[in-house]
Write an enzyme that holds these catalytic residues in place. Sequence first.
Site, PDB file in Angstrom:
ATOM      1  N   ASP A  24      -3.385   8.338  -4.330  1.00 56.53           N
ATOM      2  CA  ASP A  24      -2.632   7.074  -4.150  1.00 56.53           C
ATOM      3  C   ASP A  24      -2.696   6.497  -2.736  1.00 56.53           C
ATOM      4  O   ASP A  24      -1.693   5.958  -2.239  1.00 56.53           O
ATOM      5  CB  ASP A  24      -1.163   7.273  -4.558  1.00 56.53           C
ATOM      6  CG  ASP A  24      -0.998   7.687  -6.013  1.00 56.53           C
ATOM      7  OD1 ASP A  24      -2.006   7.825  -6.715  1.00 56.53           O
ATOM      8  OD2 ASP A  24       0.157   7.888  -6.436  1.00 56.53           O
ATOM      9  N   LYS A 129      -3.199   6.169 -12.813  1.00 59.14           N
ATOM     10  CA  LYS A 129      -2.106   6.958 -13.379  1.00 59.14           C
ATOM     11  C   LYS A 129      -0.819   6.140 -13.424  1.00 59.14           C
ATOM     12  O   LYS A 129      -0.474   5.483 -12.435  1.00 59.14           O
ATOM     13  CB  LYS A 129      -1.914   8.242 -12.563  1.00 59.14           C
ATOM     14  CG  LYS A 129      -1.500   8.036 -11.108  1.00 59.14           C
ATOM     15  CD  LYS A 129      -1.661   9.338 -10.349  1.00 59.14           C
ATOM     16  CE  LYS A 129      -0.870   9.531  -9.100  1.00 59.14           C
ATOM     17  NZ  LYS A 129       0.402   8.955  -8.893  1.00 59.14           N
ATOM     18  N   CYS A 162       4.277  11.971  -5.197  1.00 58.83           N
ATOM     19  CA  CYS A 162       3.080  12.116  -6.038  1.00 58.83           C
ATOM     20  C   CYS A 162       2.240  13.338  -5.695  1.00 58.83           C
ATOM     21  O   CYS A 162       1.613  13.928  -6.580  1.00 58.83           O
ATOM     22  CB  CYS A 162       2.254  10.832  -5.985  1.00 58.83           C
ATOM     23  SG  CYS A 162       3.123   9.462  -6.787  1.00 58.83           S
TER      24      CYS A 162
END
Length: 224
Positions: A24, A129, A162
């Site tokens: 990310d 995701k 995350c």
Amino acid sequence: MAIIEAEPYAFDLDPGRASLVIIDMQRDFLEPGGFGEALGNDVSLLRRTIAPTRCLLEEARAAGLTIIHTREGHRPDLADLPATKKARGRLAAGIGDPGPMGRILVRGEPGHDIIPELYPLPGEPVVDKPGKGAFHATDLDAMLKNRSVAQLIVCGVTTEVCVNTTVREANDRGYDCVVVADCVGSYFPEFHEMGLRMIKAQGGIFGWVATSEAVIAALQTAAL
Ligand code: TIU
């Protein structure tokens, strides 16, 4: 095989079965005007991860590791966005709403994309995701198994959200994870510190923690 000096103890790296997973590193989390800032955070706290991650990415590419990038975000129709996630935080501008970098955390929008410094090369899989963990509702596990990957070297943001969620998911699926301390970051320094300690405590209950310098040294040794 090569040894990564790590905590709680040395990690036996098998470069042929290892993947660099970069979580990310998106404009929405690292640049002003995105989701991170919408949540009330100072995005500059994450930006120290960019330079070391770039060095590690280049070394991992040179060593022939499988490189995987992930992005958190949702379909433009938001059909994969849980109502609970949309409602959380009672944000004035939340997921799916317009922001300075397009609709926040929506696939295809400028803010959703990976920062230019770490942009994927053609052929490097990008996993989109919808959740915090990279295994939830994605084909990451299948991709790793198809390439016989058993070890994950994990970078990205944020350490306690995350990154931790993904490492825990990976651990339960039988992967060994090495989290790269200077290549993960948090908006909360104390959560970053504890996020790393939670991984390596109890004999490495979720995995290992190492510096990018140590990982790069092992990759270079393996190449000799
Ligand atoms: N808010 C926060 O710390 N993180 C996220 O929402 N996503 C990721 O960590 N990628």
